[in-house]
Enzyme design. Structure first.
Site, PDB file in Angstrom:
ATOM      1  N   LYS A   1     -14.133 -36.247  44.836  1.00 54.17           N
ATOM      2  CA  LYS A   1     -14.787 -37.485  44.421  1.00 54.17           C
ATOM      3  C   LYS A   1     -14.860 -38.458  45.589  1.00 54.17           C
ATOM      4  CE  LYS A   1     -12.925 -37.591  39.658  1.00 54.17           C
ATOM      5  NZ  LYS A   1     -14.152 -37.723  38.861  1.00 54.17           N
TER       6      LYS A   1
ATOM      7  N   ARG B   1     -12.598 -29.907  30.870  1.00 61.28           N
ATOM      8  CA  ARG B   1     -13.025 -28.977  29.811  1.00 61.28           C
ATOM      9  C   ARG B   1     -12.366 -27.606  29.988  1.00 61.28           C
ATOM     10  NH1 ARG B   1     -19.070 -29.973  31.443  1.00 61.28           N
ATOM     11  NH2 ARG B   1     -17.997 -31.916  31.972  1.00 61.28           N
TER      12      ARG B   1
END
Length: 461
Positions: free
Chosen positions: A240, A314
């Site tokens: 990120k 996820r």
């Protein structure tokens, strides 16, 4: 400070709550000096306003809190809490002005207004205590406030002090408080227990990945809560940018919320069998990080192509959901700070959720409104299933194109639940960007009060 009501025999000032459209009527019933004092002050009974009423000796003898207009209240939450800081320190007893059906919410907001996160700095604040008014379940409101404080404290704690080990410790503390059973699978044992994606995501971190598994209750319907416990998310090898990494201590907000919800359930002694599953990891960068292009095999046997290591939540949830589903509980609920797409869609205030059961969805939405915990139902849109099928593997963890990012993430998770009759997924934010009444800037519970209030209907209690 404890988020509790003052004792009933506490010396307290009367507090009148007055709406803007009823101010003139209320004033007409007061003495001339009070009318003169309030008019001279310019008090309009707007939301967030309050005024102390002096006695003959100049000391306060009562207070008035503004309740705004009906239109302004629709744009606010915890309206009464907005006036608390404007009151003089001390204790108060509500006189009138708060509708009976709003008392539970407004008194909860008052307690939450006292929340302070003081792990790293003591915040001096003189208390404004409230005596619980008649007609409310004060014990339940205090329990809701305590659970919310737990959730906020966990999220607000920096990742240096809230890694997988500390998150496990918090779960163990909660289990001990309510005599729940807890088992934790750590490190390479995840592989032998067939939890490979939890291991893959967390193996690069200094603190080993783990699955926290808590059980409470021996009879009644079975509810399993699954919370994303990514204690910090660098993005992995798809690193990120710094601006996007700044709030990643809150990426375990799903875990914090399910622990808060579990606290509510156990404190209320709901007659259910509760299971809490938290995959606790840090998505770090090292030589053994999982990579873009890797294909992982999940607990369920489905293969997953990794197209972005920053879509790791996820993956860990998928293994936990598959484990939960094997027991065929009556209801599975997952909570996660999962996608930025959800924030783009509904902003930070609303907690979007996915559920195929219309009756359960209606109950959740209704209780969200009742509990000042607003929700917004999103669709499990079947035509988008093709977007998560890459061809080279069964599933794609990060479909290209960026469209419907929250929906495709929810569809991905649904692939791991096919035995439990009902499943709901909450894609929460878990953070309050700016201070608001009853909601200090920082970690925030979202969806948990609504779920708690919906359980009696949802599980037929």
């Amino acid at each position: 400070m404890p988020l509790t009501f003052a004792a009933a025999d506490t010396t307290a000032l009367p507090l009148f709550v007055v709406s803007s459209d009823n101010l003139e009527n209320w004033l007409s019933e007061q003495t001339d000096p009070i009318q003169a004092w309030i008019r001279a002050s310019g008090f309009s009974a707007a939301i967030g306003s309050a005024i102390m009423l002096p006695g003959p000796d100049g000391l306060p003898v009562a207070a008035v809190a503004g309740y705004g207009t009906e239109a302004s209240r629709k744009r606010s939450r915890f309206v009464l809490a907005g006036a608390v800081s404007k009151l003089a320190p001390g204790a108060y007893r509500l006189q009138d002005g708060v509708p009976e059906d709003e008392l539970q919410t407004e008194t909860l907001g008052w307690l939450l207004e006292s929340y302070r996160f003081e792990k790293y700095r003591t915040q001096s604040a003189k208390p404004r205590d409230l005596i619980a008014p008649e007609g409310i379940d004060s014990a339940q409101i205090e329990a809701l406030a305590k659970a919310e404080a737990l959730t906020r404290d966990l999220i607000n704690t920096t990742a240096a002090d809230m890694g997988p080990e500390a998150l496990e410790a918090a779960a163990r503390d909660l289990a001990a408080e309510f005599q729940a059973k807890i088992d934790v699978t750590v490190g390479d044992d995840l592989l032998s227990k067939n939890l490979p994606m939890i291991h893959a995501v967390g193996r690069a971190a200094d603190q080993e990945p783990r699955l926290i598994d808590m059980h409470w209750g021996t009879s009644g319907p079975r509810l399993t809560l699954v919370g994303k416990g990514v204690c910090f998310d660098t993005g992995g090898l798809n690193l990120k940018p710094g601006a996007s990494m700044g709030l990643m201590k809150k990426d375990m907000g799903g875990a914090a919320n399910v622990l808060g919800l579990a606290h509510m359930i156990m404190q209320a002694s709901l007659p259910i069998q509760l299971r809490v599953l938290i995959p606790a990891v840090e998505n770090a960068v090292a030589g053994n990080s999982f990579r873009p292009g890797d294909i992982l095999t999940s607990r369920k046997g489905l293969t997953v192509e990794i197209n972005n290591t920053d879509a790791e939540g996820r993956l860990v949830l998928a293994d936990a959901l598959a484990l939960a589903d094997e027991e065929t509980p009556d209801l599975i609920v997952s909570m996660a700070t999962l996608t930025g797409a959800a924030r783009v869609a509904v902003g930070p205030d609303l907690a979007p959720f996915y559920c195929d059961d219309d009756t359960l969805s209606a109950t959740l939405s209704a209780q969200g409104a009742t509990m000042a915990d607003p929700l917004w139902r999103m669709p499990f849109w079947d035509p988008y299933e093709a977007m998560i099928e890459p061809g080279i593997a069964d599933l794609d963890n990060a479909p290209a194109g960026g469209f419907a990012g929250s929906i495709t993430a929810a569809l991905f998770l649904r692939r791991f639940v096919d035995q439990a009759p009902r499943y709901a997924h909450f894609d929460i934010y878990g953070w309050q960007p700016k201070p608001a009444p009853g909601r200090s800037k920082g970690g925030l519970g979202q969806g948990s009060r609504a779920i708690f209030a919906a359980l009696p209907t949802a599980l037929g209690l």
